[in-house]
Enzyme design. Structure first.
Site, PDB file in Angstrom:
ATOM      1  N   SER A  24       0.832  -1.211   0.000  1.00  0.00           N
ATOM      2  CA  SER A  24       0.000   0.000   0.000  1.00  0.00           C
ATOM      3  C   SER A  24       0.863   1.255   0.000  1.00  0.00           C
ATOM      4  O   SER A  24       1.794   1.367   0.792  1.00  0.00           O
ATOM      5  CB  SER A  24      -0.877   0.037   1.248  1.00  0.00           C
ATOM      6  OG  SER A  24      -1.611  -1.143   1.378  1.00  0.00           O
ATOM      7  N   HIS A  55      -4.432  -0.461  -4.386  1.00  0.00           N
ATOM      8  CA  HIS A  55      -3.721  -1.521  -5.094  1.00  0.00           C
ATOM      9  C   HIS A  55      -4.203  -1.567  -6.551  1.00  0.00           C
ATOM     10  O   HIS A  55      -5.308  -2.009  -6.825  1.00  0.00           O
ATOM     11  CB  HIS A  55      -3.972  -2.886  -4.448  1.00  0.00           C
ATOM     12  CG  HIS A  55      -3.204  -3.102  -3.193  1.00  0.00           C
ATOM     13  ND1 HIS A  55      -2.054  -3.868  -3.140  1.00  0.00           N
ATOM     14  CD2 HIS A  55      -3.404  -2.656  -1.939  1.00  0.00           C
ATOM     15  CE1 HIS A  55      -1.594  -3.879  -1.902  1.00  0.00           C
ATOM     16  NE2 HIS A  55      -2.396  -3.155  -1.145  1.00  0.00           N
ATOM     17  N   HIS A 114      -4.671 -10.614  -1.647  1.00  0.00           N
ATOM     18  CA  HIS A 114      -4.698 -10.956  -0.218  1.00  0.00           C
ATOM     19  C   HIS A 114      -5.742 -12.045   0.005  1.00  0.00           C
ATOM     20  O   HIS A 114      -6.791 -12.052  -0.638  1.00  0.00           O
ATOM     21  CB  HIS A 114      -5.092  -9.737   0.625  1.00  0.00           C
ATOM     22  CG  HIS A 114      -4.239  -8.529   0.419  1.00  0.00           C
ATOM     23  ND1 HIS A 114      -4.442  -7.653  -0.619  1.00  0.00           N
ATOM     24  CD2 HIS A 114      -3.196  -8.038   1.133  1.00  0.00           C
ATOM     25  CE1 HIS A 114      -3.556  -6.670  -0.544  1.00  0.00           C
ATOM     26  NE2 HIS A 114      -2.783  -6.884   0.496  1.00  0.00           N
ATOM     27  N   TYR A 163      -7.673 -12.223   2.481  1.00  0.00           N
ATOM     28  CA  TYR A 163      -8.911 -11.657   3.036  1.00  0.00           C
ATOM     29  C   TYR A 163      -9.871 -11.163   1.966  1.00  0.00           C
ATOM     30  O   TYR A 163     -11.047 -10.932   2.236  1.00  0.00           O
ATOM     31  CB  TYR A 163      -8.612 -10.528   4.042  1.00  0.00           C
ATOM     32  CG  TYR A 163      -7.963  -9.283   3.472  1.00  0.00           C
ATOM     33  CD1 TYR A 163      -8.677  -8.396   2.665  1.00  0.00           C
ATOM     34  CD2 TYR A 163      -6.630  -9.000   3.745  1.00  0.00           C
ATOM     35  CE1 TYR A 163      -8.080  -7.261   2.142  1.00  0.00           C
ATOM     36  CE2 TYR A 163      -6.028  -7.865   3.229  1.00  0.00           C
ATOM     37  CZ  TYR A 163      -6.754  -7.010   2.432  1.00  0.00           C
ATOM     38  OH  TYR A 163      -6.165  -5.888   1.913  1.00  0.00           O
ATOM     39  N   GLU A 164      -9.359 -10.993   0.724  1.00  0.00           N
ATOM     40  CA  GLU A 164     -10.251 -10.561  -0.351  1.00  0.00           C
ATOM     41  C   GLU A 164     -11.186 -11.692  -0.769  1.00  0.00           C
ATOM     42  O   GLU A 164     -12.126 -11.468  -1.525  1.00  0.00           O
ATOM     43  CB  GLU A 164      -9.429 -10.109  -1.560  1.00  0.00           C
ATOM     44  CG  GLU A 164      -8.625  -8.844  -1.318  1.00  0.00           C
ATOM     45  CD  GLU A 164      -7.718  -8.530  -2.491  1.00  0.00           C
ATOM     46  OE1 GLU A 164      -8.204  -7.941  -3.459  1.00  0.00           O
ATOM     47  OE2 GLU A 164      -6.526  -8.887  -2.443  1.00  0.00           O
ATOM     48  N   ALA A 181       2.689  -2.673   4.177  1.00  0.00           N
ATOM     49  CA  ALA A 181       2.378  -1.763   5.276  1.00  0.00           C
ATOM     50  C   ALA A 181       2.072  -2.651   6.475  1.00  0.00           C
ATOM     51  O   ALA A 181       1.477  -3.716   6.320  1.00  0.00           O
ATOM     52  CB  ALA A 181       1.162  -0.923   4.919  1.00  0.00           C
ATOM     53  N   MET A 224      -1.164  -8.116   6.867  1.00  0.00           N
ATOM     54  CA  MET A 224      -2.074  -9.094   6.242  1.00  0.00           C
ATOM     55  C   MET A 224      -1.559  -9.629   4.905  1.00  0.00           C
ATOM     56  O   MET A 224      -2.351 -10.055   4.062  1.00  0.00           O
ATOM     57  CB  MET A 224      -3.445  -8.439   6.036  1.00  0.00           C
ATOM     58  CG  MET A 224      -4.057  -7.886   7.305  1.00  0.00           C
ATOM     59  SD  MET A 224      -5.599  -7.037   6.967  1.00  0.00           S
ATOM     60  CE  MET A 224      -5.817  -6.119   8.511  1.00  0.00           C
ATOM     61  N   SER A 225      -0.265  -9.599   4.694  1.00  0.00           N
ATOM     62  CA  SER A 225       0.268 -10.085   3.401  1.00  0.00           C
ATOM     63  C   SER A 225       1.627 -10.732   3.624  1.00  0.00           C
ATOM     64  O   SER A 225       1.954 -11.168   4.728  1.00  0.00           O
ATOM     65  CB  SER A 225       0.404  -8.904   2.428  1.00  0.00           C
ATOM     66  OG  SER A 225       1.401  -8.006   2.874  1.00  0.00           O
ATOM     67  N   ASN A 271       1.310   2.439  11.274  1.00  0.00           N
ATOM     68  CA  ASN A 271       0.516   2.769  12.464  1.00  0.00           C
ATOM     69  C   ASN A 271       1.009   1.917  13.622  1.00  0.00           C
ATOM     70  O   ASN A 271       1.635   0.882  13.412  1.00  0.00           O
ATOM     71  CB  ASN A 271      -0.970   2.443  12.199  1.00  0.00           C
ATOM     72  CG  ASN A 271      -1.178   0.994  11.790  1.00  0.00           C
ATOM     73  OD1 ASN A 271      -0.926   0.620  10.640  1.00  0.00           O
ATOM     74  ND2 ASN A 271      -1.577   0.165  12.722  1.00  0.00           N
ATOM     75  N   HIS A 321      -7.768   2.107   7.457  1.00  0.00           N
ATOM     76  CA  HIS A 321      -7.017   1.902   6.214  1.00  0.00           C
ATOM     77  C   HIS A 321      -6.558   3.249   5.641  1.00  0.00           C
ATOM     78  O   HIS A 321      -5.491   3.329   5.022  1.00  0.00           O
ATOM     79  CB  HIS A 321      -7.869   1.132   5.199  1.00  0.00           C
ATOM     80  CG  HIS A 321      -7.128   0.765   3.940  1.00  0.00           C
ATOM     81  ND1 HIS A 321      -6.003  -0.032   3.935  1.00  0.00           N
ATOM     82  CD2 HIS A 321      -7.334   1.114   2.644  1.00  0.00           C
ATOM     83  CE1 HIS A 321      -5.554  -0.158   2.693  1.00  0.00           C
ATOM     84  NE2 HIS A 321      -6.334   0.518   1.900  1.00  0.00           N
TER      85      HIS A 321
HETATM   86  N1  HPA Z   1      -2.588  -4.715  11.406  1.00  0.00           N
HETATM   87  C1  HPA Z   1      -2.645  -5.515  10.330  1.00  0.00           C
HETATM   88  N2  HPA Z   1      -2.307  -5.122   9.118  1.00  0.00           N
HETATM   89  C2  HPA Z   1      -1.872  -3.854   8.966  1.00  0.00           C
HETATM   90  C3  HPA Z   1      -1.789  -2.976  10.046  1.00  0.00           C
HETATM   91  C4  HPA Z   1      -2.169  -3.424  11.335  1.00  0.00           C
HETATM   92  O1  HPA Z   1      -2.104  -2.698  12.348  1.00  0.00           O
HETATM   93  N3  HPA Z   1      -1.306  -1.790   9.552  1.00  0.00           N
HETATM   94  C5  HPA Z   1      -1.128  -1.972   8.227  1.00  0.00           C
HETATM   95  N4  HPA Z   1      -1.459  -3.228   7.860  1.00  0.00           N
END
Ligand code: HPA
Length: 277
Positions: free
Chosen positions: A34, A65, A87, A89-90, A117, A215-216, A239, A251
């Protein structure tokens, strides 16, 4: 779904579709997380192939993306850039998530540079900080090697003792130092998503030794190391993970901080790629 030799058929079909686009065999595949999409615009002699034109590639559904492969030269090195990844989760099957890696491996690509990210678990991390992944916690991840083993890539029981190539990482550390870009090393923990983690989950992950969560990356890294590729993973800590600060995660924040750190991230990537000459 059990993977069958049908999977090999899909990989072969995608390879055939790719061959017509490749002028020069890429030696490196870069997967953009991202906020890093702009790197793809700086590839020279670029040939872009939208995923929709590649058999066996699903559609990308995540904002931020774009779905295309860009072949060309970056920092004078023949590369293929994956702008937008798949991903779990998609709703994609794990086989779909990792197929692009295997397609590129089959086309002769030797190295994989994964970016992402991630949320930071260490309290001294700052948003925008870069982390070289030294290892991962992947037991949360639907195993991408489950099902019939594709012997052309690697053995049934894949060694995972050095998924992220140590020598390459050391080289990256030197690149960071030379360019005055602060990096640290750490353990990336896979989270299936799409929901962010709870504060209790983050506390548990910290006990397990994680420094970042995302998540990747882990599915791709597992399959690439199985196939004998040299893998590097770089997280941009966008974050602080849930519960560390008294504020919700979003996000939008991930995208914003990723974009703010993009120049520095790309400077590090370019130095790493230059060092491969
Ligand atoms: N958790 C999971 N995936 C993420 C996060 C997070 O805090 N930040 C960016 N991708």
């Amino acid at each position: 779904m059990i993977h069958t030799s049908d999977e090999m058929g899909k990989i072969t079909a995608a390879c055939e579709a790719m061959k017509q686009h490749i002028k020069e065999k890429p030696v490196l595949m870069i997967v953009l997380g991202s906020g890093l999409g702009q790197l793809a615009d700086t590839v020279s002699d670029a040939i872009s192939v939208p995923y929709s034109e590649i058999s066996g590639f699903p559609d990308v559904t995540v904002p931020g993306h774009v779905g295309r492969l860009v072949f060309g030269r970056w920092e004078q090195l023949p590369v293929v850039v994956m702008q937008g990844r798949f991903h779990y989760y998609e709703g994609h099957q794990m086989a779909d998530v990792v197929r692009p890696i295997r397609v590129m491996r089959r086309l002769g690509v030797e190295r994989l540079l994964l970016t992402n990210a991630a949320g930071g678990l260490d309290e001294d991390m700052k948003p925008g900080q870069l982390m070289l992944i030294s290892d991962h916690l992947g037991f949360n991840c639907e195993p991408p090697l489950r099902g019939e083993n594709l012997d052309t890539f690697g053995p049934r029981f894949a060694d995972q003792s050095q998924v992220y190539d140590r020598d390459w990482r050391n080289q990256a550390k030197q690149c960071a130092e030379k360019n005055g870009i602060p990096v640290r090393e750490g353990i990336y923990c896979y989270s299936k998503g799409p929901q962010f983690e709870t504060p209790a989950e983050i506390r548990a992950l910290r006990v397990l030794g994680a420094n970042a969560v995302g998540m990747s990356t882990v599915p791709e890294a597992i399959v690439a190391s199985h196939a004998g590729m040299k893998v590097m993973g770089i997280s941009c800590i966008t974050n602080m993970a849930a519960g560390i600060l008294d504020q919700p995660l979003s996000h939008d924040e991930v995208m914003e901080v990723g974009a703010q750190a993009a120049d520095r991230t790309i400077a590090l990537l370019s130095s790493i790629v230059n060092a491969l000459h």
